[in-house]
Design an enzyme around this catalytic site. Structure first.
Site, mmCIF file in Angstrom:
data_model
loop_
_atom_site.group_PDB
_atom_site.id
_atom_site.type_symbol
_atom_site.label_atom_id
_atom_site.label_comp_id
_atom_site.label_asym_id
_atom_site.label_seq_id
_atom_site.Cartn_x
_atom_site.Cartn_y
_atom_site.Cartn_z
ATOM 1 N N CYS A 209 0.905 -1.405 -0.109
ATOM 2 C CA CYS A 209 0.215 -0.118 -0.190
ATOM 3 C C CYS A 209 0.915 1.250 0.186
ATOM 4 O O CYS A 209 1.845 1.444 -0.879
ATOM 5 C CB CYS A 209 -0.965 0.142 1.182
ATOM 6 S SG CYS A 209 -2.369 1.135 0.889
ATOM 7 N N HIS B 54 -3.747 -5.649 1.063
ATOM 8 C CA HIS B 54 -3.388 -5.923 2.574
ATOM 9 C C HIS B 54 -3.951 -7.374 2.871
ATOM 10 O O HIS B 54 -4.726 -7.871 2.296
ATOM 11 C CB HIS B 54 -4.153 -4.885 3.422
ATOM 12 C CG HIS B 54 -3.672 -3.473 3.408
ATOM 13 N ND1 HIS B 54 -2.404 -3.292 4.006
ATOM 14 C CD2 HIS B 54 -4.219 -2.592 2.901
ATOM 15 C CE1 HIS B 54 -2.253 -1.884 4.020
ATOM 16 N NE2 HIS B 54 -3.170 -1.203 3.137
#
Length: 477
Positions: free
Chosen positions: A328, A425
């Site tokens: 991310c 994630h």
């Protein structure tokens, strides 16, 4: 509603354990936290985000997480400001002063979310935030007694005996809060006890006498709590150095680190030595893998990374043949540039990235929130993860995708194959993929998700053994 005498007294764990215990009894149960502050978040079944603790509590309840379980989520972006997420969607970024002045306007949405949950279950277990005795924050309060008053919910006050002074903290809470708030407390509870509980019998009696309400517990220390995903950065103290395995992973502790529970499956591997590198400390030279984690303020954390000299460490690690993975915000940092033309995370501008991936990122107001099943391109193994980010990343290295999501390529890999970035994630919860990444360092028998379920069941049994849950249920209205 479970409030605490302070932060980190174990409210989240108590609620999670009771959710599983009541679900095991056949009750329909749901967790609820009116206002949470955490950069550890989870994507919900209805396309929003809530605090990680409420997602774990939903799992303990055997229910899908939904935004109604945590209607207000504050995600710190700066020292004095946060992103305000309401019913799972980013509504604004506000300074602390502005939020405290305006938060009372959110109460109707908070109460509506609570009643929405309550209409579909037998019981709702509500978690407060911080300390119940923060009388300076009582005006327009959403998190503790303000909500309890608005929703007419009885309160159990939880104290942590492990940190000491629990009698004073419990009895003192009654002394400093308003009498009408104290009247909402129907019981107290002593948590995190170690030793012979009979030695605290007189303490329980004293608390009961001074507060004039039942005192539950003491609940002994639950040793396996660290196996469950953590709620906030207080848990990072246990991450600093973990394990004695031969495979070393270095992770810079960024000031605005987010969703660091991505690391939990790695910490659980006996063959892994995971080091969360603190400011002023270099990334270990013997690291096999460096992971750049998620961030709530990517450009600001990139500045901090450089201020600590970690950019030099990472590039030296790469030149020596080491592997680098960005997740991310960490993925964005690995590229050539990060542009924030609208000032989404701070002052508008463009930051130079580490240049280890030939990609560029442009931040935008629209947040991407979705649960995804993917296939890791190199290994062909499945990954279950979620997207939670603002911005679009593009460039030549995206032609070598990290993963495949349906018919779409995801992430990027460098030409030499030693640097990768992904927005996914939770990818390390996939046992086979984690085993591929770690090679011989992966434990042959570690089933991470099954371990979470077993720990929740053990926590429920722990509370059943040490709490009078029937008496607790009798307090509910």
């Amino acid at each position: 509603m479970f409030m605490g005498t302070g932060s980190d007294v174990g409210k989240s764990l108590i609620v999670a354990g009771l959710c599983r215990a009541l679900a095991n009894r056949g009750l329909r149960v749901a967790p609820f936290k009116p206002q949470n502050m955490s950069n550890n978040a989870a994507v919900t079944a209805d396309g929003g985000e809530i605090g990680r603790a409420q997602a774990l509590q939903a799992r303990a309840s055997r229910r899908e997480p939904v935004t109604a379980m945590n209607p207000v989520l504050l995600k710190p972006e700066q020292e004095t400001g946060a992103q305000v997420v309401v019913r799972g969607q980013r509504r604004a970024s506000m300074s602390a002063r502005s939020y405290w002045a305006e938060r009372g306007k959110l109460m109707p949405e908070v109460v509506a979310a609570f009643h929405e949950l309550a209409a579909d279950v037998d019981i709702v277990l509500v978690e407060g935030a911080g300390s119940a005795s923060e009388v300076n924050l009582r005006g327009n309060d959403l998190a503790n007694f303000g909500f309890a008053e608005a929703a007419k919910v009885p309160v159990v006050l939880v104290g942590d005996i492990h940190r000491g002074g629990v009698i004073a903290s419990v009895v003192g809470t009654f002394a400093v809060i308003a009498p009408e708030d104290a009247a909402r407390i129907k019981a107290t509870m002593i948590n995190k006890f170690q030793g012979d509980p009979s030695l605290f019998a007189s303490g329980v009696a004293f608390i009961r006498e001074r507060t004039d309400v039942p005192c539950f517990g003491p609940v002994p220390w639950f040793a396996d709590a660290g196996r469950l995903p953590a709620e906030d950065v207080l848990a990072l103290e246990d991450y600093t150095a973990n394990g004695k395995g031969s495979y070393t992973i270095g992770v810079p502790r960024l000031p605005r680190i987010a969703n660091f529970d991505d690391l939990d499956p790695l910490r659980a591997e006996p063959g892994v030595r995971l080091i969360l590198v603190t400011p002023g400390t270099p990334i270990p030279r013997d690291a096999d893998l460096v992971i750049l984690p998620g961030s709530k303020a990517t450009r600001s954390d990139l500045d901090a990374l450089r201020a600590n000299g970690w950019d030099t460490d990472i590039k030296a690690h790469h030149r020596a043949g080491g592997q680098v993975l960005g997740i991310c915000g960490g993925y964005q940092m690995l590229g050539r540039t990060i542009a924030d033309p609208d000032g989404i995370e701070g002052a508008p501008g463009t930051s130079e990235g580490l240049g280890l991936l030939d990609v560029e990122t442009v931040l935008s107001p629209a947040k991407q929130l979705r649960v995804e099943n993917a296939i890791h391109r190199q290994s062909g193994l499945p990954i279950a993860g979620y997207h939670m980010h603002m911005g679009v990343t593009s460039g030549p290295d995206t032609a070598r995708a990290f993963a495949q999501v349906g018919d779409k390529a995801e992430g990027a890999v460098s030409a030499n194959g030693r640097v990768a970035g992904t927005y996914l994630h939770g990818l390390f919860t996939a046992d086979d993929f984690r085993g591929f990444m770690l090679g011989d360092a992966a434990g042959p028998d570690l089933a991470y998700e099954a371990g979470i379920e077993a720990t929740l069941d053990a926590l429920a049994a722990h509370l059943e053994a040490h709490l009078d849950i029937d008496a607790l249920l009798a307090l509910a209205e």
